[in-house]
Design a protein around this motif. Structure first.
Motif, PDB file in Angstrom:
ATOM      1  N   LYS A   1       0.850  -1.186   0.000  1.00 59.59           N
ATOM      2  CA  LYS A   1       0.000   0.000   0.000  1.00 59.59           C
ATOM      3  C   LYS A   1       0.887   1.238   0.000  1.00 59.59           C
ATOM      4  N   VAL A   2       0.595   2.160  -0.928  1.00 59.19           N
ATOM      5  CA  VAL A   2       1.424   3.361  -1.087  1.00 59.19           C
ATOM      6  C   VAL A   2       0.570   4.607  -0.897  1.00 59.19           C
ATOM      7  N   VAL A   3       1.070   5.555  -0.104  1.00 57.85           N
ATOM      8  CA  VAL A   3       0.421   6.849   0.091  1.00 57.85           C
ATOM      9  C   VAL A   3       1.286   7.922  -0.567  1.00 57.85           C
ATOM     10  N   ILE A   4       0.661   8.762  -1.401  1.00 53.59           N
ATOM     11  CA  ILE A   4       1.373   9.837  -2.092  1.00 53.59           C
ATOM     12  C   ILE A   4       0.820  11.175  -1.631  1.00 53.59           C
ATOM     13  N   LEU A   5       1.713  12.064  -1.234  1.00 49.40           N
ATOM     14  CA  LEU A   5       1.337  13.428  -0.844  1.00 49.40           C
ATOM     15  C   LEU A   5       1.657  14.361  -2.002  1.00 49.40           C
ATOM     16  N   GLY A   6       0.636  14.839  -2.676  1.00 50.53           N
ATOM     17  CA  GLY A   6       0.836  15.721  -3.816  1.00 50.53           C
ATOM     18  C   GLY A   6       0.372  15.067  -5.101  1.00 50.53           C
TER      19      GLY A   6
ATOM     20  N   LEU B   1      -5.451  11.282   6.741  1.00 51.31           N
ATOM     21  CA  LEU B   1      -4.059  11.046   6.340  1.00 51.31           C
ATOM     22  C   LEU B   1      -3.351  10.136   7.337  1.00 51.31           C
ATOM     23  N   ALA B   2      -3.534  10.394   8.627  1.00 53.12           N
ATOM     24  CA  ALA B   2      -2.891   9.580   9.662  1.00 53.12           C
ATOM     25  C   ALA B   2      -3.354   8.126   9.585  1.00 53.12           C
ATOM     26  N   ASN B   3      -4.629   7.906   9.335  1.00 53.77           N
ATOM     27  CA  ASN B   3      -5.160   6.543   9.225  1.00 53.77           C
ATOM     28  C   ASN B   3      -4.581   5.807   8.026  1.00 53.77           C
ATOM     29  N   GLU B   4      -4.445   6.507   6.904  1.00 51.92           N
ATOM     30  CA  GLU B   4      -3.871   5.885   5.706  1.00 51.92           C
ATOM     31  C   GLU B   4      -2.394   5.559   5.906  1.00 51.92           C
ATOM     32  N   LEU B   5      -1.666   6.471   6.534  1.00 45.09           N
ATOM     33  CA  LEU B   5      -0.238   6.246   6.775  1.00 45.09           C
ATOM     34  C   LEU B   5       0.002   5.085   7.735  1.00 45.09           C
TER      35      LEU B   5
ATOM     36  N   LEU C   1       3.295  18.302   6.100  1.00 42.27           N
ATOM     37  CA  LEU C   1       1.961  17.707   6.199  1.00 42.27           C
ATOM     38  C   LEU C   1       1.924  16.498   7.130  1.00 42.27           C
ATOM     39  N   VAL C   2       3.072  15.845   7.276  1.00 41.62           N
ATOM     40  CA  VAL C   2       3.131  14.642   8.106  1.00 41.62           C
ATOM     41  C   VAL C   2       3.949  14.949   9.366  1.00 41.62           C
ATOM     42  N   THR C   3       3.279  14.907  10.490  1.00 44.39           N
ATOM     43  CA  THR C   3       3.951  15.207  11.762  1.00 44.39           C
ATOM     44  C   THR C   3       4.740  13.993  12.249  1.00 44.39           C
ATOM     45  N   GLU C   4       5.602  14.234  13.229  1.00 42.69           N
ATOM     46  CA  GLU C   4       6.379  13.133  13.804  1.00 42.69           C
ATOM     47  C   GLU C   4       5.467  12.100  14.464  1.00 42.69           C
ATOM     48  N   GLN C   5       4.366  12.550  15.043  1.00 44.51           N
ATOM     49  CA  GLN C   5       3.411  11.619  15.668  1.00 44.51           C
ATOM     50  C   GLN C   5       2.799  10.681  14.635  1.00 44.51           C
ATOM     51  N   MET C   6       2.543  11.192  13.437  1.00 46.26           N
ATOM     52  CA  MET C   6       2.012  10.346  12.363  1.00 46.26           C
ATOM     53  C   MET C   6       3.037   9.288  11.948  1.00 46.26           C
ATOM     54  N   VAL C   7       4.300   9.691  11.877  1.00 42.37           N
ATOM     55  CA  VAL C   7       5.365   8.743  11.508  1.00 42.37           C
ATOM     56  C   VAL C   7       5.506   7.664  12.576  1.00 42.37           C
ATOM     57  N   GLU C   8       5.393   8.050  13.833  1.00 45.39           N
ATOM     58  CA  GLU C   8       5.489   7.090  14.939  1.00 45.39           C
ATOM     59  C   GLU C   8       4.444   5.974  14.810  1.00 45.39           C
ATOM     60  N   ARG C   9       3.283   6.311  14.249  1.00 47.31           N
ATOM     61  CA  ARG C   9       2.196   5.344  14.131  1.00 47.31           C
ATOM     62  C   ARG C   9       2.326   4.452  12.903  1.00 47.31           C
ATOM     63  N   MET C  10       3.299   4.752  12.012  1.00 50.08           N
ATOM     64  CA  MET C  10       3.478   3.925  10.814  1.00 50.08           C
ATOM     65  C   MET C  10       4.074   2.571  11.183  1.00 50.08           C
TER      66      MET C  10
END
Length: 407
Positions: free
Chosen positions: A202-207, A257-261, A281-290
């Protein structure tokens, strides 16, 4: 007179200034450009700004091209190719910097700026995350006029250098993602497209711009699933039309976005800022949840990056891990396919140089072309880019006023 030059004259007239005569109107005689192309030495850069075919065109128009020995070797353009096309090959790097115009595909290093002469013209990328205040100040002291590829526009208002490199980067990032998902690079051992009976990545693209469109097209071709985020609904519609498939698209809403990531195997940052830094657009908290072992490829890193956790890397050490997520943040991704990228650069740069000669040099080109003016961040040592001025707390000047006062 072009519409852009009429607009320029109008601006200075309203301010009560008397613009100097348009350089292109002073004489019909063309300028003979003196162009220097040094070998790149930073960021493991393998591209070169001009191909032998373009050198042949430029020298046929009377322009002088001096190229440092082995400058095109990494793109498989050899000294013989350039000399047969009419270029002068020199072993001494300092000899290249005697030219009036310097062409580079990476920002000059401090020692290279020291080699530059007063009142030179520099045409190169800016790479905002990699430069420091001293870089700008050194160029200012040399009274350099500097044009940044990433902010240069064409007649249609698009960014030709950015678009061309974005097409290449969009296709290349998919190959990179596959590499770092595989066991060969200590990845999770996932095949990007999956196989019968096994779910794809699964791939998420920003832009949803050029990078995003080309990346989405390649990803769908491999069989992976893709989600695309952009705050421009028109771009999302255009992306779906161009790739000929219906994919998940959304405006940038943090919760979605956070759910998809959280379930993504790959996240690609593909934003471009028209002036200045790209938004995060992607915070450190979002990355932590990946997921551990997920791959982040931040193509926007040359403008600061759109992931809060992004840090500049190089081709020698392209990745780092943060919160268990692999980050790939190389600013010159297209250098991985340097021959293709060099042709793309050269195809855009050659007509600009020919027109510069027709308009008696950079000054005439700035006067006539609003797209070139957009790319100028230094004019005769004066900082004209407001974003750079804010970053480094340096006074900036209005380019139109500087030009009108003939500084």
């Amino acid at each position: 007179m072009s519409s852009s030059s009429r607009d320029f004259s109008g601006i200075v007239s309203k301010l009560g200034l008397q613009p100097m005569e348009a350089p292109s109107m002073v004489s019909n005689k063309k300028a003979k450009l003196y162009i220097g192309i040094p070998k790149e030495r930073s960021f493991q850069e393998h591209r070169i700004a001009i191909t032998p075919e373009s050198v042949r065109v430029l020298t046929a128009n009377g322009h002088r091209i001096v190229i440092e020995e082995n400058a095109g070797k990494e793109s498989r353009f050899y000294d013989n190719d350039y000399s047969e096309a009419g270029a002068e090959i020199v072993a001494d790097e300092e000899a290249v910097y005697k030219a009036d115009i310097i062409l580079k595909v990476a920002p000059p290093l401090p020692y290279e700026i020291a080699l530059m002469k007063m009142n030179q013209t520099l045409i190169s990328p800016l790479h905002i995350p990699s430069i420091k205040q001293e870089y700008i100040e050194m160029l200012m002291k040399k009274r350099i006029t500097a044009l940044a590829y990433e902010y240069t526009k064409d007649d249609a208002g698009f960014f030709p250098f950015v678009r061309s490199m974005s097409e290449i980067a969009g296709s290349t990032v998919v190959l990179i993602a596959g590499e770092f998902l595989s066991n060969a690079n200590n990845g999770k051992g996932i095949l990007l497209g999956g196989v019968s009976g096994v779910p794809p990545a699964k791939v998420v693209i920003l832009g949803a711009g050029v990078v995003g469109t080309f990346a989405a097209r390649a990803i769908i071709g491999l069989g992976a699933t893709v989600s695309v985020f952009d705050n421009n609904v028109y771009k999302l519609m255009r992306l779906q039309e161009r790739i000929g498939a219906r994919v998940f698209t959304s405006t940038v809403q943090p919760e979605i976005l956070a759910n998809e990531l959280e379930t993504a195997d790959v996240a690609i940052g593909a934003l471009h800022s028209k002036k200045g830094r790209t938004p995060i657009l992607v915070t450190e908290q979002m990355v932590e949840r990946m997921k551990p072992g997920a791959v982040v490829i931040d193509v926007s890193i040359d403008q600061g990056g759109c992931f809060e956790t992004s840090e500049l890397t190089s081709h020698l050490e392209p990745t780092f891990k943060k919160h268990g997520v692999i980050h790939y943040c190389v600013p010159n991704i297209t250098s991985r396919v340097s021959r293709t990228a060099s042709y793309a650069f050269s195809n855009i740069l050659t007509p600009i140089l020919l027109r510069m000669g027709d308009l008696k040099g950079m000054q005439g080109l700035i006067y006539e072309d609003v797209g070139i003016r957009n790319g100028i961040y230094l004019y005769k040592g004066n900082l004209t880019n407001e974003h750079l001025a804010k970053i480094f707390q340096i006074k900036h000047s209005n380019l139109e006023l500087l030009f009108a006062s003939n500084l």
